[in-house]
Design an enzyme around this catalytic site. Structure first.
Site, mmCIF file in Angstrom:
data_model
loop_
_atom_site.group_PDB
_atom_site.id
_atom_site.type_symbol
_atom_site.label_atom_id
_atom_site.label_comp_id
_atom_site.label_asym_id
_atom_site.label_seq_id
_atom_site.Cartn_x
_atom_site.Cartn_y
_atom_site.Cartn_z
ATOM 1 N N ARG A 144 12.214 4.960 13.117
ATOM 2 C CA ARG A 144 10.774 6.244 12.903
ATOM 3 C C ARG A 144 10.307 5.458 13.783
ATOM 4 N NH1 ARG A 144 8.964 4.797 6.742
ATOM 5 N NH2 ARG A 144 7.156 6.809 7.922
ATOM 6 N N ARG A 148 4.703 10.918 -2.391
ATOM 7 C CA ARG A 148 4.755 10.786 -0.630
ATOM 8 C C ARG A 148 5.927 11.079 0.582
ATOM 9 N NH1 ARG A 148 3.939 5.043 2.622
ATOM 10 N NH2 ARG A 148 3.785 6.905 4.565
ATOM 11 N N ASN A 204 7.988 -5.581 -0.384
ATOM 12 C CA ASN A 204 7.427 -3.977 0.414
ATOM 13 C C ASN A 204 6.428 -4.079 0.383
ATOM 14 O OD1 ASN A 204 7.446 -1.909 1.602
ATOM 15 N ND2 ASN A 204 8.542 -0.944 0.188
ATOM 16 N N HIS A 247 12.253 -2.420 2.444
ATOM 17 C CA HIS A 247 11.624 -0.873 3.271
ATOM 18 C C HIS A 247 13.089 0.108 2.213
ATOM 19 C CE1 HIS A 247 9.140 -3.040 5.764
ATOM 20 N NE2 HIS A 247 9.758 -3.795 6.263
ATOM 21 N N TYR A 263 10.733 9.103 1.553
ATOM 22 C CA TYR A 263 10.757 7.772 0.556
ATOM 23 C C TYR A 263 11.550 7.813 -1.199
ATOM 24 C CZ TYR A 263 7.470 5.957 3.751
ATOM 25 O OH TYR A 263 6.455 5.439 5.198
ATOM 26 N N GLU A 279 12.540 -9.671 2.208
ATOM 27 C CA GLU A 279 11.619 -7.908 2.934
ATOM 28 C C GLU A 279 12.408 -6.819 2.207
ATOM 29 O OE1 GLU A 279 10.357 -5.937 6.641
ATOM 30 O OE2 GLU A 279 10.471 -8.290 6.723
ATOM 31 N N ARG A 334 6.875 0.747 13.521
ATOM 32 C CA ARG A 334 7.373 0.077 12.460
ATOM 33 C C ARG A 334 8.738 -0.271 13.285
ATOM 34 N NH1 ARG A 334 4.625 3.366 8.304
ATOM 35 N NH2 ARG A 334 4.971 5.176 9.277
ATOM 36 N N PRO A 383 0.786 -1.175 0.464
ATOM 37 C CA PRO A 383 0.007 -0.071 -0.177
ATOM 38 C C PRO A 383 1.098 1.178 0.236
ATOM 39 C CG PRO A 383 -0.101 -0.866 1.933
ATOM 40 C CD PRO A 383 0.858 -1.892 1.190
ATOM 41 N N ASN A 384 0.258 2.315 -0.804
ATOM 42 C CA ASN A 384 0.977 3.559 -1.036
ATOM 43 C C ASN A 384 1.638 3.893 -1.633
ATOM 44 O OD1 ASN A 384 -0.989 4.491 0.966
ATOM 45 N ND2 ASN A 384 -0.040 4.011 2.651
ATOM 46 N N ALA A 388 2.970 -0.767 5.214
ATOM 47 C CA ALA A 388 2.172 -0.841 6.734
ATOM 48 C C ALA A 388 2.024 -1.836 6.887
ATOM 49 C CB ALA A 388 1.403 0.387 6.592
#
Length: 144
Positions: free
Chosen positions: A109, A19, A76, A102, A24, A100, A113, A11-12, A79
């Site tokens: 953060r 964003r 990735n 990120h 990012y 995985e 998270r 998502p996102n 969330a």
């Protein structure tokens, strides 16, 4: 050696480039995907990419990867990394090795998270390298 690699964006991630670029980066998701597909071509492997904001559709895509004889997944989960037992179970269920990824260093953060439902079953975790983290993961998957 992995010959068929699937990159899954959660998502996102479709908002990359707009964003919170200070977190990012400025590259768009299309930029990231184009780079990965080009690199895969150079490395003589197949690389497909997929993005969805829906947990269920991400689970369905992971299930489909087993039918497509995907050798490696780079994910990735955004969330969902911190919330989704369903994505964890899907990855465990198909038994396809995965990395995985990120973009940001999640450990620098917010505390929520810091926990991942995926890390302990992943072959590896790449955090905080921005979009370059995908390239690191792809090169590792190809060599694995």
């Amino acid at each position: 050696m992995a010959r068929n690699i699937l990159v899954i964006h959660g998502p996102n991630l479709n908002l990359l480039g707009t964003r919170e670029p200070h977190i990012y980066g400025a590259q768009t998701l299309d930029d990231v995907n184009q780079h990965l597909v080009q690199l895969a071509t150079q490395l003589k492997v197949k690389c497909d990419t997929y993005q969805n904001n829906s947990e269920g559709k991400l689970v369905d895509r992971i299930h489909a990867a087993a039918q497509e004889q995907v050798d490696y997944i780079i994910i990735n989960a955004g969330a969902y990394t911190h919330t989704s037992v369903a994505i964890r179970d899907a990855l465990a269920g198909v038994a396809i090795p995965f990395i995985e990824v990120h973009l940001s260093n999640v450990h620098r953060r917010e505390p929520f998270r810091h926990h991942s439902y995926l890390s302990d079953i992943a072959q590896g975790v790449v955090v905080g390298l921005g979009a370059y983290g995908y390239e690191v993961a792809l090169r590792y998957a190809v060599a694995a």
